[in-house]
Write an enzyme that holds these catalytic residues in place. Structure first.
Site, short mmCIF file in Angstrom:
data_model
loop_
_atom_site.label_atom_id
_atom_site.label_comp_id
_atom_site.label_asym_id
_atom_site.label_seq_id
_atom_site.Cartn_x
_atom_site.Cartn_y
_atom_site.Cartn_z
N GLN A 118 4.88 3.53 0.12
CA GLN A 118 4.30 2.19 0.01
C GLN A 118 4.52 1.67 -1.40
OE1 GLN A 118 0.15 2.37 -0.41
NE2 GLN A 118 -0.22 0.20 -0.10
N GLY A 119 5.04 0.44 -1.51
CA GLY A 119 5.23 -0.17 -2.82
C GLY A 119 4.41 -1.44 -2.92
N SER A 129 3.32 7.31 -3.87
CA SER A 129 3.40 8.69 -3.39
C SER A 129 4.50 8.79 -2.34
CB SER A 129 2.07 9.11 -2.76
OG SER A 129 1.04 9.07 -3.72
N GLU A 143 -5.73 1.53 6.14
CA GLU A 143 -5.91 2.60 5.18
C GLU A 143 -7.34 3.12 5.26
OE1 GLU A 143 -5.17 1.45 1.12
OE2 GLU A 143 -4.73 3.50 0.54
N GLU A 189 -14.35 -0.01 -8.38
CA GLU A 189 -14.80 -1.35 -8.74
C GLU A 189 -14.40 -2.36 -7.67
OE1 GLU A 189 -13.19 0.80 -10.73
OE2 GLU A 189 -14.80 1.29 -12.12
#
Lengths: 381, 311
Positions: free
Chosen positions: A127-128, A162, A245, A364
């Site tokens: 994933q970019g 990753s 996700e 956050e």
């Protein structure tokens, strides 16, 4: 409300347990995670075995190589994989992010081309999204995609990716129209990682290992047919990816945590650190683990009824990451003077856990999401 | 596995919320005499939720009682429902259960030498699991709406059921979740409407993140409470450890939720006039009655580590 398995679930669990006993060699159990996840040959082989056993893509439709099983089977799968201390399928990005996004926004051609190969690990995905100047602020992505005829010419840099060094494809968010308003200027593309102009450089982490990478795109030509969703709709497509996700992922996170809590209890039993304060801290971690586990079950109940993960799931990653940091530190502490040694486990886990509150949404940002989307507080920006 | 409420349970929760919010609104005479509306509770079937139908009850179970207890906490209901249904009911035989379901007899139980609502109940389950008449000196507590007393014991009448501590702890934890949920909502409302520096204060992350933390606490506490409720209802072997975990976590979560909400409310949250302190005091009462969180974690440690670890 019934926490027991249905007869179908019990049968699936028993069958999976037997399958794992038969197919997973002892020496492959109990890995510590981290970079060893990327041992490519075994990763692909093990993932292919999972696929052939029918355990990859359990909830995916049968027409795309999945099992079409209920979400509860996915939860059982994670539980049993953790119990067997089995390594995960190497295609976590494909299974958890790219695949669901292709299912939601892809053309039939894209679905046929990729989905089954994601499950069988013939294709590994990365994933970019993040860039040096666009981390939590994904909409600030600057990697440029210029349309030239049938291709987009991509230039730019992605980071914290990753699997990129072993990946075959990458999902990226690009800036396709710098003059368009924010949230309407992005385009979502599938990039062939073997295409000319793609360069991957590993990034070494505080653990000393390189789990993630930088990706550089230099005049990389991406066919227009590799676009997911419409031009300018990249933000909306990316939201699907990020929603997934956080779907049944909670079960995978909790399963990993359970292994650590069990190890912690093992250390405490051996190490006579029996003072009341330490015992209480261990109990705190055990209780928090149960709280996460049953929150997963509640989120699953909502998912099974509505097809959408329940809002309570949004607390899971937040609390999981903080707990993993606390308990890995406690693990080291229980080792006493030897806690300073690199023991191959706690040393690595404790350092690695510092990434947990940053990766896949910083704490956050997750608190902002809870405040704004779950609690309905006014937007901070 | 299906860890979600049935349609009937969801409906029960909705009805309880509606009934209680009408009769126990935030704008009430908090310092005046509180009407328990006991006969109405009996009529609604809430006193006999888990009492068998042949004894005049509804024939449901503890999970439904926990649903009601959460809502009673949310509304800050004043009466001894927790004591009667949560603490005493499991000890009682069929005739006594029928009298509870009909609203004729209110019960409490001795908890570590203290009997909640001693002055307003009829009977008490004592530390030995026997029935006593409710007599004794009443003492004020941190929560003025929940006095406790020191029971004057006579020769008690043995009861068949015994004391069910996991059930009592889970009942308290359920009230705590209701309280935490309510003060979270009050905090959200304030942070959305109160403006400073030209903006609602909820845009400031120093404020909103406090509420997000409470949200996470509440959801995790709720999961533990429902797990414990299911274990108690099903006589699962994990009931004692689940209930200890639920009470420790939920009571602390409720106290912390109140403290954060008071902070988010600013000076208003510190006034007698605002109802927040009533929730806070009840949360403190729940945290302190019976075993405290650290003692409960000690029990959990005994269960997961074994009691033989050297000190």
């Amino acid at each position: 409300m019934d926490l027991r398995d249905t007869p179908e679930e019990a049968a699936f669990r028993a069958e999976l347990r037997t399958w794992l006993d038969t197919n997973l060699p002892e020496k492959r159990r109990g890995g510590r995670g981290g970079a060893e996840r990327f041992g490519e040959a075994f990763g692909r082989e093990w993932s292919r075995l999972l696929y052939e056993g029918g355990y990859a893509g359990l909830t995916w439709p049968k027409e795309y190589g999945g099992a079409g099983a209920p979400y509860s089977f996915q939860a059982i799968f994670y539980e049993e994989m953790a119990r067997a201390q089995a390594p995960a399928h190497v295609g976590v990005i494909g299974l958890g992010m790219a695949g669901p996004t292709i299912m939601a926004h892809g053309t039939e051609e894209q679905k046929q081309a990729h989905l089954a190969k994601i499950l069988s690990a013939e294709e590994i995905w990365c994933q970019g999204f993040s860039e040096p100047d666009a981390g939590s602020d994904l909409a600030a992505a600057r990697t440029r995609a210029e349309r030239r005829g049938d291709v987009y010419v991509v230039n730019g840099q992605k980071v914290w990716s990753s699997f990129a060094h072993i990946a075959d494809f990458c999902i990226i968010v690009t800036q396709s129209d710098p003059d368009a308003p924010r949230y309407q200027n992005l385009t979502y593309l599938i990039v062939d990682m073997h295409a000319p102009g793609v360069e991957v450089r590993p990034l070494r982490q505080i653990t000393g290992e390189a789990e993630f990478n930088e990706i550089f795109f230099n005049d990389v030509e991406v066919p227009v047919s590799n676009r997911l969703g419409d031009e300018g709709q990249g933000w909306q497509v990316a939201m699907t990816t990020l929603l997934h996700e956080r779907g049944t992922l909670g079960f995978a996170l909790t399963a990993a945590l359970e292994a650590s809590v069990d190890k912690l209890i093992g250390v405490a039993r051996e190490r006579v650190n029996g003072d009341q304060g330490t015992r209480e801290r261990i109990a705190t971690e055990w209780i928090e683990l149960q709280a996460l586990r049953y929150t997963n079950y509640r989120a699953l109940g909502t998912l099974q009824r509505t097809g959408i993960p329940g809002p309570e799931g949004s607390a899971i990653k937040l609390r999981w990451s903080e707990q993993n940091q606390r308990l890995t530190k406690l693990g080291r502490e229980l080792l006493g003077p030897e806690g300073i040694l690199d023991d191959g486990w706690w040393h690595h886990q404790q350092l690695r856990s510092r990434g947990n509150t940053i990766e896949a949404g910083t704490s956050e940002v997750l608190r902002n999401i809870v405040a704004e989307r779950v609690l309905g507080l006014p937007k901070s920006r | 596995m299906d860890f979600a409420f049935t349609d009937e349970q969801v409906e029960l929760k909705r009805q309880a919320r509606a009934w209680l919010s009408e009769r126990y609104p935030l704008e009430r005479d908090w310092d005046g005499v509180q009407d328990y509306r006991w006969a109405e509770l009996a009529e609604l079937g809430w006193l006999g939720v888990s009492v068998a139908e042949e004894d005049g009850g509804v024939g449901l179970g503890f999970v439904e009682e926990v649903i009601l207890l959460e809502e009673l906490g949310y509304a800050l209901y004043p009466g001894p429902y927790l004591a009667t249904v949560g603490f005493a009911l499991a000890a009682l035989g069929p005739a006594d259960r029928a009298a509870v379901a009909a609203g004729r007899v209110k019960w409490s139980a001795e908890v570590n030498g203290l009997t909640p609502w001693l002055g307003s109940v009829d009977k008490v389950v004592d530390m030995d699991g026997s029935a006593q008449d409710a007599r004794g000196e009443e003492l004020p507590t941190v929560d003025p709406s929940r006095p406790v007393g020191r029971l004057e014991r006579t020769n008690g009448t043995p009861l068949p059921g015994g004391r069910d501590i996991p059930r009592a702890r889970t009942a308290m934890a359920a009230e705590a979740v209701g309280i935490a949920q309510r003060v979270l909502e009050l905090g959200i409302e304030h942070a959305t409407t109160r403006k400073q520096f030209g903006k609602p204060i909820g845009v400031y992350q120093a404020v909103s993140h406090q509420l997000a933390n409470t949200y996470a606490d509440v959801e995790l506490a709720r999961s533990l409470v429902y797990w414990a409720a299911w274990c108690v209802a099903e006589n699962d072997e994990q009931a004692p450890v689940a209930a200890a975990a639920a009470k420790a976590f939920a009571a602390e979560a409720a106290v912390a939720a109140c403290e954060r909400s008071i902070q988010v409310h600013g000076g208003t949250g510190f006034t007698w006039e605002h109802p927040l302190h009533r929730f806070y005091k009840r949360a403190l009462w729940l945290e302190g009655l019976g075993s405290r969180p650290s003692e409960l974690r000690g029990e959990v440690a005994d269960a997961v580590l074994g009691v033989t670890v050297q000190v």
